[in-house]
Design a protein around this motif. Structure first.
Motif, PDB file in Angstrom:
ATOM      1  N   THR A  74      39.010  40.884  58.468  1.00 15.33           N
ATOM      2  CA  THR A  74      39.552  40.073  57.388  1.00 15.33           C
ATOM      3  C   THR A  74      40.424  40.966  56.506  1.00 15.33           C
ATOM      4  N   ILE A  75      41.520  40.390  56.030  1.00 18.18           N
ATOM      5  CA  ILE A  75      42.438  41.132  55.157  1.00 18.18           C
ATOM      6  C   ILE A  75      42.239  40.601  53.745  1.00 18.18           C
ATOM      7  N   GLY A  76      41.888  41.461  52.805  1.00 18.03           N
ATOM      8  CA  GLY A  76      41.669  41.010  51.432  1.00 18.03           C
ATOM      9  C   GLY A  76      40.339  40.288  51.327  1.00 18.03           C
ATOM     10  N   THR A  77      39.254  41.008  51.579  1.00 15.54           N
ATOM     11  CA  THR A  77      37.945  40.349  51.676  1.00 15.54           C
ATOM     12  C   THR A  77      37.381  39.941  50.328  1.00 15.54           C
ATOM     13  N   LEU A  81      32.287  37.789  51.223  1.00 14.31           N
ATOM     14  CA  LEU A  81      31.652  36.555  51.718  1.00 14.31           C
ATOM     15  C   LEU A  81      32.268  36.069  53.029  1.00 14.31           C
ATOM     16  N   ASP A  82      33.587  36.265  53.187  1.00 15.87           N
ATOM     17  CA  ASP A  82      34.226  35.789  54.429  1.00 15.87           C
ATOM     18  C   ASP A  82      33.666  36.540  55.636  1.00 15.87           C
ATOM     19  N   VAL A  83      33.327  37.833  55.435  1.00 17.38           N
ATOM     20  CA  VAL A  83      32.721  38.604  56.526  1.00 17.38           C
ATOM     21  C   VAL A  83      31.343  38.038  56.867  1.00 17.38           C
ATOM     22  N   PHE A  97      37.412  45.204  57.527  1.00 12.16           N
ATOM     23  CA  PHE A  97      37.716  44.489  56.273  1.00 12.16           C
ATOM     24  C   PHE A  97      38.518  45.401  55.365  1.00 12.16           C
ATOM     25  N   THR A  98      39.472  44.794  54.648  1.00 14.18           N
ATOM     26  CA  THR A  98      40.310  45.571  53.731  1.00 14.18           C
ATOM     27  C   THR A  98      40.387  44.858  52.390  1.00 14.18           C
ATOM     28  N   ASP A  99      40.740  45.586  51.379  1.00 12.67           N
ATOM     29  CA  ASP A  99      41.209  45.013  50.115  1.00 12.67           C
ATOM     30  C   ASP A  99      41.984  46.112  49.408  1.00 12.67           C
ATOM     31  N   LEU A 100      42.721  45.710  48.386  1.00  8.69           N
ATOM     32  CA  LEU A 100      43.641  46.666  47.768  1.00  8.69           C
ATOM     33  C   LEU A 100      42.946  47.807  47.037  1.00  8.69           C
ATOM     34  N   SER A 127      40.319  50.629  52.073  1.00 10.63           N
ATOM     35  CA  SER A 127      41.090  50.056  50.976  1.00 10.63           C
ATOM     36  C   SER A 127      42.551  50.411  51.155  1.00 10.63           C
ATOM     37  N   GLY A 128      43.411  49.459  50.819  1.00 11.87           N
ATOM     38  CA  GLY A 128      44.842  49.686  50.945  1.00 11.87           C
ATOM     39  C   GLY A 128      45.540  48.391  51.285  1.00 11.87           C
ATOM     40  N   ASP A 129      46.808  48.510  51.682  1.00 12.98           N
ATOM     41  CA  ASP A 129      47.666  47.348  51.860  1.00 12.98           C
ATOM     42  C   ASP A 129      47.439  46.659  53.210  1.00 12.98           C
ATOM     43  N   LEU A 130      47.208  45.388  53.163  1.00 15.54           N
ATOM     44  CA  LEU A 130      47.105  44.537  54.355  1.00 15.54           C
ATOM     45  C   LEU A 130      46.221  45.192  55.414  1.00 15.54           C
ATOM     46  N   LEU A 131      46.754  45.416  56.629  1.00 17.52           N
ATOM     47  CA  LEU A 131      45.913  45.980  57.696  1.00 17.52           C
ATOM     48  C   LEU A 131      46.075  47.482  57.843  1.00 17.52           C
ATOM     49  N   ASN A 147      43.398  35.306  53.550  1.00 16.15           N
ATOM     50  CA  ASN A 147      43.620  34.309  52.502  1.00 16.15           C
ATOM     51  C   ASN A 147      44.314  35.050  51.359  1.00 16.15           C
ATOM     52  N   LEU A 148      45.540  35.471  51.649  1.00 14.43           N
ATOM     53  CA  LEU A 148      46.249  36.368  50.728  1.00 14.43           C
ATOM     54  C   LEU A 148      47.004  35.581  49.661  1.00 14.43           C
ATOM     55  N   PRO A 149      47.275  36.215  48.527  1.00 14.68           N
ATOM     56  CA  PRO A 149      48.015  35.521  47.462  1.00 14.68           C
ATOM     57  C   PRO A 149      49.500  35.383  47.782  1.00 14.68           C
ATOM     58  N   THR A 164      44.212  39.956  38.933  1.00  9.93           N
ATOM     59  CA  THR A 164      45.651  39.748  39.189  1.00  9.93           C
ATOM     60  C   THR A 164      45.998  39.774  40.677  1.00  9.93           C
ATOM     61  N   SER A 165      45.398  40.734  41.436  1.00  7.43           N
ATOM     62  CA  SER A 165      45.812  40.881  42.840  1.00  7.43           C
ATOM     63  C   SER A 165      45.285  39.747  43.713  1.00  7.43           C
ATOM     64  N   SER A 166      44.468  38.851  43.146  1.00  8.47           N
ATOM     65  CA  SER A 166      44.034  37.694  43.928  1.00  8.47           C
ATOM     66  C   SER A 166      45.043  36.567  43.851  1.00  8.47           C
ATOM     67  N   THR A 186      55.361  35.311  51.859  1.00 13.98           N
ATOM     68  CA  THR A 186      55.704  36.632  52.372  1.00 13.98           C
ATOM     69  C   THR A 186      54.505  37.402  52.916  1.00 13.98           C
ATOM     70  N   LEU A 187      53.408  37.444  52.175  1.00 12.50           N
ATOM     71  CA  LEU A 187      52.263  38.256  52.645  1.00 12.50           C
ATOM     72  C   LEU A 187      51.663  37.686  53.917  1.00 12.50           C
ATOM     73  N   HIS A 188      51.715  36.336  54.060  1.00 10.02           N
ATOM     74  CA  HIS A 188      51.181  35.736  55.286  1.00 10.02           C
ATOM     75  C   HIS A 188      52.034  36.175  56.483  1.00 10.02           C
TER      76      HIS A 188
HETATM   77  C1  LIG Z   1      42.389  34.763  47.055  1.00 11.58           C
HETATM   78  S1  LIG Z   1      41.509  36.258  47.239  1.00 11.58           S
HETATM   79  C2  LIG Z   1      40.523  35.908  48.661  1.00 11.58           C
HETATM   80  C3  LIG Z   1      39.273  36.743  48.789  1.00 11.58           C
HETATM   81  C4  LIG Z   1      38.412  36.388  49.994  1.00 11.58           C
HETATM   82  N1  LIG Z   1      39.107  36.598  51.243  1.00 11.58           N
HETATM   83  C5  LIG Z   1      37.950  34.962  49.873  1.00 11.58           C
HETATM   84  O1  LIG Z   1      38.456  34.129  50.642  1.00 11.58           O
HETATM   85  O2  LIG Z   1      37.096  34.706  49.024  1.00 11.58           O
HETATM   86  C6  LIG Z   1      42.767  37.340  47.892  1.00 11.58           C
HETATM   87  C7  LIG Z   1      42.294  38.763  48.135  1.00 11.58           C
HETATM   88  O3  LIG Z   1      43.348  39.494  48.751  1.00 11.58           O
HETATM   89  C8  LIG Z   1      43.418  40.787  48.169  1.00 11.58           C
HETATM   90  N2  LIG Z   1      44.789  41.299  48.360  1.00 11.58           N
HETATM   91  C9  LIG Z   1      45.906  40.956  47.681  1.00 11.58           C
HETATM   92  N3  LIG Z   1      46.972  41.609  48.161  1.00 11.58           N
HETATM   93  C10 LIG Z   1      46.528  42.389  49.177  1.00 11.58           C
HETATM   94  C11 LIG Z   1      47.154  43.311  50.056  1.00 11.58           C
HETATM   95  N4  LIG Z   1      48.469  43.558  50.014  1.00 11.58           N
HETATM   96  N5  LIG Z   1      46.374  43.958  50.954  1.00 11.58           N
HETATM   97  C12 LIG Z   1      45.028  43.719  51.037  1.00 11.58           C
HETATM   98  N6  LIG Z   1      44.394  42.847  50.221  1.00 11.58           N
HETATM   99  C13 LIG Z   1      45.122  42.198  49.298  1.00 11.58           C
HETATM  100  C14 LIG Z   1      43.044  40.551  46.716  1.00 11.58           C
HETATM  101  O4  LIG Z   1      42.694  41.737  46.050  1.00 11.58           O
HETATM  102  C15 LIG Z   1      41.923  39.513  46.867  1.00 11.58           C
HETATM  103  O5  LIG Z   1      40.674  40.120  47.038  1.00 11.58           O
END
Ligand SMILES: C[S@@+](CC[C@H](N)C(=O)[O-])C[C@H]1O[C@@H](n2cnc3c(N)ncnc32)[C@H](O)[C@@H]1O
Length: 328
Positions: A74-77, A81-83, A97-100, A127-131, A147-149, A164-166, A186-188
């Motif tokens: 999962t990207i941005g966990t 819970l998604d895991v 699993f990753t998150d920023l 931790s870091g960007d995307l994958l 489920n990226l913003p 903010t990063s959500s 874009t992020l998708h």
């Molecule tokens: C809307 S939340 C979803 C969290 C979780 N996946 C869920 O469904 O409950 C988006 C997540 O993506 C993370 N995120 C945002 N930009 C990211 C990036 N470039 N790389 C990795 N994670 C990122 C955020 O920090 C946040 O935890």
């Protein structure tokens, strides 16, 4: 910074959140600890929570199709819970699993570990960007979820601040197809691009996308990134954090992006009342057509939000299947 402040532990019931009363692979009461930057699960309102209302129905739909995901990422966990949902529903055994942010990732790791009954699940977090944190650490993956913003941050916002990063994303330097930029997806697109080499052939990306743009534009993402795409599930959500999110879309709409659309909550409630997310996925384009008379632009939706009205949006899970490179 915000790394030290732990929120009080949240407790989530798999019965309410996953619709699974007797879990086999995870604890029957899920305790979660969060940093103030961890995406906050909507523990009191599963209908407003992304994992409960979007990820879980999508994972169950795959499982009903006979698709499990021994190798899952999962990207941005966020909270992790998604895991846990993937371990229970898709029988994930190797989990990336990753998150920023470091603190978000550390809490997610702890949340996942402490709620697993199955001690043989292998966790590969970074931790870091995307994958990027998983490159070279996972391969031949069955399912990647994200489920990226969507909303580019304007002005002097700070992605490291609180939640903010959500919701918001940084300016990107990669080349992005014009339609993806205009539709704020874009992020998708980038996640699909980065996922491709990590997936086995036949493996897939599930992109959970607030469908504030036409489904045809969402489907176009799969093709642009070299996959076979379809809509797996289609559902709706009350717009959470409405001032920030609808405000963000309205701002970009005024700049010429979009247009974006929202709907009155009662219209969505009634349109989706008799249909499961999987059945709605199969007739998503027709449902979208039926809803079109009720669309509200982001600018108009913001005016309603400012009057205290609730608005909602549809959510599509885009299922992008990796095809053999020879078929491209
Ligand atoms: C809307 S939340 C979803 C969290 C979780 N996946 C869920 O469904 O409950 C988006 C997540 O993506 C993370 N995120 C945002 N930009 C990211 C990036 N470039 N790389 C990795 N994670 C990122 C955020 O920090 C946040 O935890």
């Amino acid at each position: 910074m915000g790394t030290e402040i732990d929120r009080a532990e949240l407790v989530v019931s798999p019965g309410e959140f996953f619709g699974i009363a007797d879990t086999e692979r995870i604890r029957s009461s899920i305790g979660l600890k969060l940093s103030d930057r961890s995406y906050l699960p909507k523990a009191d309102e599963p209908r407003a929570d992304w994992v409960a209302s979007v990820a879980v129905p999508a994972f169950k739909t795959l499982a009903h199709m006979g698709v499990l995901a021994p190798r899952f990422c999962t990207i941005g966990t966020g909270a992790g819970l998604d895991v846990l949902a993937a371990v229970e529903i898709l029988h994930a055994r190797t989990v990336g699993f990753t998150d920023l942010h470091d603190d978000v990732l550390a809490h997610a790791r702890e949340n996942i570990q402490s709620n697993l009954l199955d001690r043989d699940v292998q966790l590969v977090g970074g931790s870091g960007d995307l994958l990027a944190p998983l490159v070279g650490k996972v391969s031949e993956v069955d399912v990647i979820y994200e489920n990226l913003p969507n909303i580019p941050m304007a002005g002097n916002g700070d992605l490291a601040e609180g939640q903010t990063s959500s919701t918001f994303i940084a300016q990107r330097n990669e080349e992005i197809p014009g339609f993806a930029e205009k539709n704020l997806v874009t992020l998708h697109y980038l996640a699909l691009q980065q996922a491709h080499p990590l997936l086995r052939v036949g493996g897939r990306v599930l992109s959970s996308i607030g469908a504030r743009v036409p489904l045809s534009e969402i489907l176009a993402l799969s093709g642009a990134a070299g996959y076979n795409g379809s809509i797996l599930t289609y559902t709706w959500k009350v717009q959470s954090e409405p001032h920030d999110v609808v405000g963000g879309y309205a701002q970009w709409e005024r700049e010429g992006l979009g247009p974006f659309h929202f709907y009155p909550v009662d219209v969505l409630e009634s349109a989706f009342s008799d249909v499961t997310p999987a059945a709605a996925g199969a007739q998503a384009v027709q449902l979208e057509r039926d809803l079109s008379a009720y669309e509200i632009s982001a600018v108009d939706a913001l005016a309603r939000v400012q009057k205290g009205e609730r608005v909602g949006h549809t959510v599509a899970v885009l299922d992008s299947v990796r095809i053999p490179d020879s078929a491209l």
